[in-house]
Scaffold this motif. Structure first.
Motif, mmCIF file in Angstrom:
data_model
loop_
_atom_site.group_PDB
_atom_site.id
_atom_site.type_symbol
_atom_site.label_atom_id
_atom_site.label_comp_id
_atom_site.label_asym_id
_atom_site.label_seq_id
_atom_site.Cartn_x
_atom_site.Cartn_y
_atom_site.Cartn_z
ATOM 1 N N SER A 145 38.156 69.337 -26.035
ATOM 2 C CA SER A 145 36.982 68.463 -26.087
ATOM 3 C C SER A 145 36.729 67.759 -24.764
ATOM 4 O O SER A 145 35.695 67.119 -24.599
ATOM 5 N N PRO A 185 35.389 71.746 -21.601
ATOM 6 C CA PRO A 185 33.951 71.550 -21.382
ATOM 7 C C PRO A 185 33.618 70.986 -19.993
ATOM 8 O O PRO A 185 32.661 71.436 -19.351
ATOM 9 N N ASP A 190 33.911 73.735 -17.543
ATOM 10 C CA ASP A 190 32.760 74.644 -17.635
ATOM 11 C C ASP A 190 31.543 74.073 -16.911
ATOM 12 O O ASP A 190 30.815 74.799 -16.230
ATOM 13 N N VAL A 212 28.803 73.861 -24.161
ATOM 14 C CA VAL A 212 30.252 73.810 -23.945
ATOM 15 C C VAL A 212 30.929 72.735 -24.792
ATOM 16 O O VAL A 212 32.083 72.909 -25.196
ATOM 17 N N PHE A 213 30.224 71.646 -25.087
ATOM 18 C CA PHE A 213 30.838 70.642 -25.951
ATOM 19 C C PHE A 213 30.884 71.122 -27.404
ATOM 20 O O PHE A 213 31.816 70.803 -28.140
ATOM 21 N N GLY A 262 33.816 73.417 -27.372
ATOM 22 C CA GLY A 262 35.018 72.592 -27.308
ATOM 23 C C GLY A 262 35.345 71.944 -28.637
ATOM 24 O O GLY A 262 36.512 71.896 -29.051
#
Length: 185
Positions: free
Chosen positions: A127, A131, A134, A145-146, A149
């Motif tokens: 988390s 992310p 990325d 990405v979150f 994650g």
């Protein structure tokens, strides 16, 4: 004794552990429904192996196993996630001296400690580190990405918790419990 090198046991563990992480990531992962995110059985094994062999072994098993998987599947490693997997191995290896698995004692208290710790490590890795990596390395969109994650935090915590706990409990059950031998009269 000042140890400035890795023991043979640790080097062998890194080699075998890397191979197992690679095989599990490559062929025993289930798609989660979120792009490039899987329910990954390798994290259960990684948690177990890192606890047995320590943080350095865990770091290398996770980092190298993930890098090899990405290289063979995509032609290049996705570094932010490779680094995160190495972090998970390192973080789980911190428990090496705290759980005493070699003594044959994997109590409920130790199971709780293992699982609270692994959720925290997975939360930080998937988390935060993955992310942010990325976004910084690959300029990926934050919402994508979150989400990846968040899903990885849940699935990897479940894998590490369920599979890792079963492996640790099974391994501890094979060990002679500390103080269980007594001298006969």
């Amino acid at each position: 004794m000042n140890r400035k090198h890795l023991s043979i046991r640790t080097v062998v563990a890194i080699g075998i552990g890397t191979a197992i992480v690679f095989l599990l990531k490559r062929w025993v992962s289930i798609p989660s429904g979120v792009p490039n995110t899987n329910i990954d059985t390798s994290y259960g094994f990684l948690g177990f192996a890192a606890v047995l062999f320590g943080p350095i072994a865990g770091l290398f098993m996770g980092f190298l196993g993930h890098a090899l998987t990405d290289f063979t599947m995509y032609g290049m490693p996705w570094w932010s996630w490779v680094i995160s997997t190495g972090f998970v191995g390192l973080g789980m290896g911190v428990l090496h001296n705290h759980l005493g698995i070699e003594d044959g004692m994997f109590t409920t208290k130790k199971m709780v400690l293992y699982n609270v710790w692994q959720v925290l490590i997975n939360l930080i890795a998937w988390s935060l580190i993955a992310p942010m990596g990325d976004i910084l390395i690959y300029a990926e969109p934050a919402n994508k990405v979150f989400l990846q994650g968040f899903v990885s935090t849940i699935t990897n915590s479940l894998s590490t918790g369920v599979i890792g706990t079963i492996l640790l409990a099974s391994y501890a059950a094979t060990k002679l419990k500390k103080g269980s031998l007594r001298k006969e009269d």
